[in-house]
Design a protein around this motif. Structure first.
Motif, mmCIF file in Angstrom:
data_model
loop_
_atom_site.group_PDB
_atom_site.id
_atom_site.type_symbol
_atom_site.label_atom_id
_atom_site.label_comp_id
_atom_site.label_asym_id
_atom_site.label_seq_id
_atom_site.Cartn_x
_atom_site.Cartn_y
_atom_site.Cartn_z
ATOM 1 N N LEU A 158 0.830 -1.203 0.000
ATOM 2 C CA LEU A 158 0.000 0.000 0.000
ATOM 3 C C LEU A 158 0.864 1.251 0.000
ATOM 4 O O LEU A 158 0.599 2.207 -0.747
ATOM 5 N N TRP A 159 1.905 1.252 0.820
ATOM 6 C CA TRP A 159 2.802 2.412 0.891
ATOM 7 C C TRP A 159 3.530 2.619 -0.433
ATOM 8 O O TRP A 159 3.647 3.752 -0.924
ATOM 9 N N VAL A 160 4.012 1.535 -1.030
ATOM 10 C CA VAL A 160 4.727 1.643 -2.307
ATOM 11 C C VAL A 160 3.790 2.116 -3.414
ATOM 12 O O VAL A 160 4.152 2.981 -4.231
ATOM 13 N N THR A 161 2.576 1.581 -3.454
ATOM 14 C CA THR A 161 1.629 1.956 -4.510
ATOM 15 C C THR A 161 1.260 3.432 -4.426
ATOM 16 O O THR A 161 1.250 4.148 -5.439
ATOM 17 N N LEU A 162 0.959 3.908 -3.227
ATOM 18 C CA LEU A 162 0.608 5.321 -3.083
ATOM 19 C C LEU A 162 1.804 6.225 -3.367
ATOM 20 O O LEU A 162 1.654 7.291 -3.979
ATOM 21 N N SER A 163 2.986 5.810 -2.928
ATOM 22 C CA SER A 163 4.174 6.623 -3.192
ATOM 23 C C SER A 163 4.433 6.742 -4.686
ATOM 24 O O SER A 163 4.698 7.840 -5.201
ATOM 25 N N MET A 164 4.342 5.626 -5.398
ATOM 26 C CA MET A 164 4.576 5.667 -6.838
ATOM 27 C C MET A 164 3.448 6.391 -7.562
ATOM 28 O O MET A 164 3.676 7.053 -8.583
ATOM 29 N N GLY A 165 2.215 6.276 -7.042
ATOM 30 C CA GLY A 165 1.111 7.012 -7.650
ATOM 31 C C GLY A 165 1.280 8.515 -7.514
ATOM 32 O O GLY A 165 1.047 9.273 -8.465
ATOM 33 N N ILE A 166 1.705 8.967 -6.338
ATOM 34 C CA ILE A 166 1.950 10.398 -6.144
ATOM 35 C C ILE A 166 3.161 10.839 -6.964
ATOM 36 O O ILE A 166 3.182 11.947 -7.521
ATOM 37 N N ARG A 167 4.157 9.966 -7.051
ATOM 38 C CA ARG A 167 5.319 10.296 -7.890
ATOM 39 C C ARG A 167 4.911 10.430 -9.356
ATOM 40 O O ARG A 167 5.406 11.311 -10.075
ATOM 41 N N THR A 168 4.016 9.580 -9.806
ATOM 42 C CA THR A 168 3.506 9.686 -11.170
ATOM 43 C C THR A 168 2.716 10.972 -11.362
ATOM 44 O O THR A 168 2.792 11.619 -12.410
ATOM 45 N N LEU A 169 1.972 11.363 -10.336
ATOM 46 C CA LEU A 169 1.194 12.597 -10.409
ATOM 47 C C LEU A 169 2.082 13.818 -10.571
ATOM 48 O O LEU A 169 1.715 14.788 -11.245
#
Length: 309
Positions: free
Chosen positions: A169-180
């Protein structure tokens, strides 16, 4: 990327034409792209500033997903510690039975049916070294502990459920925000209170250049506080809570393993500080919010269900 001006605010509305195709091709993983698109839709629908949306969203998401698992795990660990105290008397009793059976050299051993000592005598072994007796006592303790944990439904493998949920969950949200934040993300804050804290027209896709060490210091302090508090909690004993200081055994395997884990965690905090100095401000804000939530959660859980060895 389309940018829509609404009053004094600027917000991202979406993507158009080939820009979307190029963006998806660059990102490669649709899950991270879906996270960024979801955040954009929530931001547009709620009109909440990014610097408020990310911390509030982190708190809500952690409360819904990881908090119930953390409570379940803390209760299970406390129960496991209580059950371990019941099997602490098994090793000396098993050693005594093995020594007595070896000394008597008869099948009329004092061992109970189904124990290691009984199996050993019935198997015909007549000579045991002290090391073998210790090893058999440890095996007997582990076997009884495993049966006891299964009886109360607190098996050891369940302790891996929380990390298997929390880390992805932490990795997915971090990469999602990084993509944003791959594109420039500007937003003019609305409200006097927010404008007094956050500079207007702050670029959230870049590090905070005006105060480059502020974010790493805050994030590193929270992460290190989490590590030290968890380390202190895991080494807390009933005697230490009563004010009795016991001499630590720094050469035991458990002590060395705990020291290694804490040192690796401390090194991870330093590594995260270095990354946050170059990471987008919005991503660092998510990390700070997550660390603050974890620290508060640990304080509350340890107050409600204290951990004692």
């Amino acid at each position: 990327m389309l940018v829509q001006c609404v009053g004094p605010r600027i917000r991202i509305c979406g993507y158009r034409g080939n820009v979307l195709g190029k963006s998806i091709g660059k990102r490669g993983i649709s899950v991270f792209h879906g996270v960024s698109e979801t955040l954009i839709h929530i931001h547009n629908a709620s009109s909440v500033p990014w610097v408020v949306l990310i911390p509030v969203g982190t708190i809500l998401l952690r409360t819904i997903t990881t908090l119930p698992l953390s409570i379940w795990q803390r209760k299970r660990i406390v129960k496991q510690q209580e059950l371990r105290k019941l099997v602490q008397a098994v090793p000396p009793v098993t050693k005594l039975r093995l020594a007595a059976s070896m000394a008597s050299r008869t099948d009329n051993s004092i061992s109970s049916s189904g124990s290691v000592a009984g199996e050993l005598v019935n198997g015909g072994s007549r000579s045991l070294t002290p090391e073998q007796i210790t090893l058999l006592a440890v095996k007997e303790t582990r076997k009884r502990q495993k049966r006891l944990f299964a009886k109360y439904n607190v098996q050891m493998w369940k302790n891996f459920i929380l990390p298997l949920v929390q880390i992805p969950l932490w990795v997915t949200l971090s990469m999602g925000i990084r993509t944003l934040t791959e594109k420039r993300l500007l937003e003019t804050n609305s409200g006097e209170l927010l404008n007094s804290i956050v500079p207007p027209t702050l670029d959230l896709s870049l590090p905070m250049d005006s105060l480059p060490m502020l974010v790493p210091l805050v994030l590193g302090s929270l992460a290190l506080a989490n590590v030290e508090y968890n380390g202190k909690t895991l080494t807390t004993t009933r005697a230490s809570n009563a004010g009795i200081i016991l001499a630590p055994n720094d050469h035991s395997r458990a002590s060395q393993a705990m020291t290694s884990i804490l040192n690796m965690s401390r090194f991870g905090c330093i590594f995260m500080m270095g990354i946050s100095s170059q990471a987008p401000l919005l991503l660092s804000l998510y990390w700070i919010s997550s660390q603050l939530y974890s620290f508060t959660q640990n304080l509350v859980l340890n107050w409600l269900w204290p951990y004692e060895r």
